[in-house]
Every structure is written in structure tokens, then in C-alpha cells.
Design a protein around this motif. Sequence first.
Motif, short mmCIF file in Angstrom:
data_model
loop_
_atom_site.label_atom_id
_atom_site.label_comp_id
_atom_site.label_asym_id
_atom_site.label_seq_id
_atom_site.Cartn_x
_atom_site.Cartn_y
_atom_site.Cartn_z
N THR A 297 0.84 -1.52 -0.25
CA THR A 297 0.19 -0.15 0.02
C THR A 297 1.28 1.15 -0.26
OG1 THR A 297 -1.41 -1.38 1.42
CG2 THR A 297 -1.97 0.88 1.32
N TYR A 298 1.46 1.14 1.10
CA TYR A 298 2.63 2.34 0.72
C TYR A 298 3.70 2.90 -0.58
CZ TYR A 298 6.56 6.15 2.14
OH TYR A 298 7.04 7.13 2.75
N SER A 299 4.11 1.67 -0.93
CA SER A 299 4.35 1.85 -2.34
C SER A 299 3.83 2.11 -3.56
CB SER A 299 5.26 0.64 -2.67
OG SER A 299 5.30 0.33 -3.98
N PHE A 300 1.94 1.83 -3.91
CA PHE A 300 1.86 2.35 -4.52
C PHE A 300 1.03 4.08 -4.15
CE2 PHE A 300 -2.18 2.97 -6.19
CZ PHE A 300 -2.02 3.00 -8.01
N LYS A 301 1.18 3.70 -3.07
CA LYS A 301 0.76 5.13 -2.71
C LYS A 301 1.23 6.47 -3.59
CE LYS A 301 -1.29 7.87 0.87
NZ LYS A 301 -0.38 9.08 1.05
N GLN A 302 2.32 6.37 -3.46
CA GLN A 302 4.56 7.30 -3.75
C GLN A 302 4.03 7.01 -4.94
OE1 GLN A 302 6.01 8.45 -0.90
NE2 GLN A 302 4.25 7.18 -0.10
#
Length: 409
Positions: A297-302
Amino acid sequence: MKKKVILAYSGGLDTTTIIPWLKENYDYEVIAVCIDVGQGQEIDGLEERALTSGASKLYIDDVTDIFVNEYVFPTLKAGAVYENKYLLGTSIARPLIAERLVHYALKEGAEAICHGATGKGNDQVRFELTITALAPHLKIIAPWRIWDIKSREDAIEYCIKNDIKLNMKKDSSYSRDKNLWHLSHEGLELENPTIEPDHSKILQMCNTLENAPDESEYITIDFQEGIPIALNGMKMDGTSLLRALNEVGGKHGIGVIDLIENRIVGMKSRGIYETPGGTILYKAHQELEHLCLDKETYSFKQIAATKFSEMVYNGQWFTPLREAMSAFVDETQKVITGKVRFKLYKGNIVLAGIESDYSLYNEEISSFDTGELYDHKDAEGFIRLFGLPLKVRALMKEKNNQLYEDVKK
């Protein structure tokens, strides 16, 4: 009955000049509208100035709370930073200002909206995209793309010719844009990127590093679902909290950047931006996301944050994609609740502790000591499978006598 035009009015030289120009060239009734997004603008005498210049009336609309809660905080939650530096201070405010201009145009039955943005800038795009999205029937007038006025001196002469008294001097100054979130500075020697800016002459929200206190200061910020709700244990509304953070951040010289950015219209420009409270909030929010969001989730949110920043910068707030992206962001923020502690010192924001009931950090797993939840032996099988594509490729290269060519080089 004369047709009406809504003018985005600040009371400065440009918008003062536009009033008689509109009356002369369009024979409009000019209705001035000043949208207050926390710029701290001195409004005493603003109505008199507008009416004296030829406007039929002036609306002053304080939308600071709306600006913070419905524009700043959604952008903060998205983690949107344009070109890795700019916290979008001017960009965030423009859709709201344009939306309110549309509101008054519909209220007054005006046929047009006029703005004072230049033909080289970003704001013309931001204003006009919003107007088009909300009221496509309205005519848009942008004098800087039409009139013969080319300079500040020309504008002053035009006002004098029309018997408009000015309290403005002919000497130049930086082009500035201020709201509760930030203050930007452009123009003069800043247009030469080889020149070091004189912060002692430029900065207004922040101390220079030399004048910042020699002692550090600790602060604590509480978040609930991605929104800051308390400072040092005291619950505050968004506007009050941001004002307080601007004060403490500005005192310690935090949030000053020197940026050469890519404008929407294709050119590069240089600006000095002060965003003291916003810089602290972005840092605190980011730290909570590191603690509470899972890796994927963190990776895609970036990735989404980059696109979100570009859309805000480009003035594409009232678009289906921005609205859909905000819905995604809101879903991720359900676990961004917790407390962040910082040490502030001469432009630095140093993490001094973080906690959340939604923390994914598990000390038993992360510790170098062996815990019950993690068996070191499991890593061997993981590495073997994770590296299987590399092994298959290496076997192929070995078969074709290519395996050691890169090493021999």
C-alpha cells in the motif's frame, strides 16, 4: 441593464487597474470579489478602494476553514509533493478561489469572470480549468493576455489617466502569493539561478537559520485518520493548528525551499517558498505512514502521490480522477492515527518518537534476538525462491558460455 462581470480582486495594482479597463472596454458593471484563504491581507479600506476604482460592490469571502479542511488536508493525506520539493501552496488555493468566483457569478447573474493572472503563469490555467469544470457557460476575461499594458509603470499611468488615486509606489518588489499554508517569492534577482537569495531580505514567515533560536524545541502532533487534530496534547481545529505550527516552525527556520520548477505552460521558473507548518505536518504524516501502512500500500501510494501532485499543480482539482484518487487516499488513511514527537532546531525536524495503535512494527519480529514469530531458517527457502529467476538466467548464460563475461571485464 448593464451586463455584469465578477473580478477576482486583491486590491493590488493589477486588479485596481483592471476595474476601469473592464468598464472602458466592455462597458460592464464590475463586481469585485476578494477570497480570503488566510493570506492575512489587510482588508481595511479594501471596499473603499474597489468602489473608488469603479466597482459597483465588493464581496469579501473568508473561506480559510474550507481551504484547510477540504483542500490542504486532502493534499496532505495524499502526500502530494510537486517535483519532490514543492508543497503546492499556491496550487491548492486556486481551485477554491475559482469555485467561489463561480458562486458569485451565478449569484449575481454575471456573464463573465475576470482574473489578473499573467499569460506566462500557472494560475491562468488553474482558474480557467475550474471555471470550465463548474460553469462552462461563463465567459473568461484575462486582461494580461489582451491589453496593451506591459509593466507596472504602464498600469500606474493608466490609473492616473482614469483619476484613480494609488497608494502604490513605482519601485518594484518581489511577486508574492500568500495564504495560510505558505508564502512564495518570485522575481527580481531570483530570476537568476546563479544568485544566492538573501533570506534576511526575503523571508517573512520564517527566521533565517542564523536568527533561529540556539536551543531546540520539542513538539507533539496527534493525527486521526490522516488529519492533524492536536498540538502538544491540545486539541485544535485545523486552521488554529496550522497557525500555531506556522509560528513554531517559522521561529526555527523550518520549511524554506529554493526551487526551479517546471510550469504548466512549459517554461521553468524559480521561487523561494516558505511553508513552516506545512513542512512539519508533511514530515509527521509521512512518519506515521511508515509505521502504519503495509509495504504494498505504501509503495503504490507513492506512485499515486506523484500523480496527485501533478494534478493539483495543473489545476485539475475538479476532475473525476482527482476525486477517485482522494477516495483511494481516504481508504489508506483509516489506520493513520497516532502521535508523532519532533525536535525542531535551526531548520531541522528530528524524529523523537512515534506511536500508534495501528503500528505494524512488531518488536518481537524485528529484534535481532530470535523470537517465536520468526525462524531464521525460513530465510533460506525464501532466498532460494526469490532468487530463482536469477538462477535460471545464469544457467542459460552458462550454457551459452556467457556467464563470466561481465566478471572478466
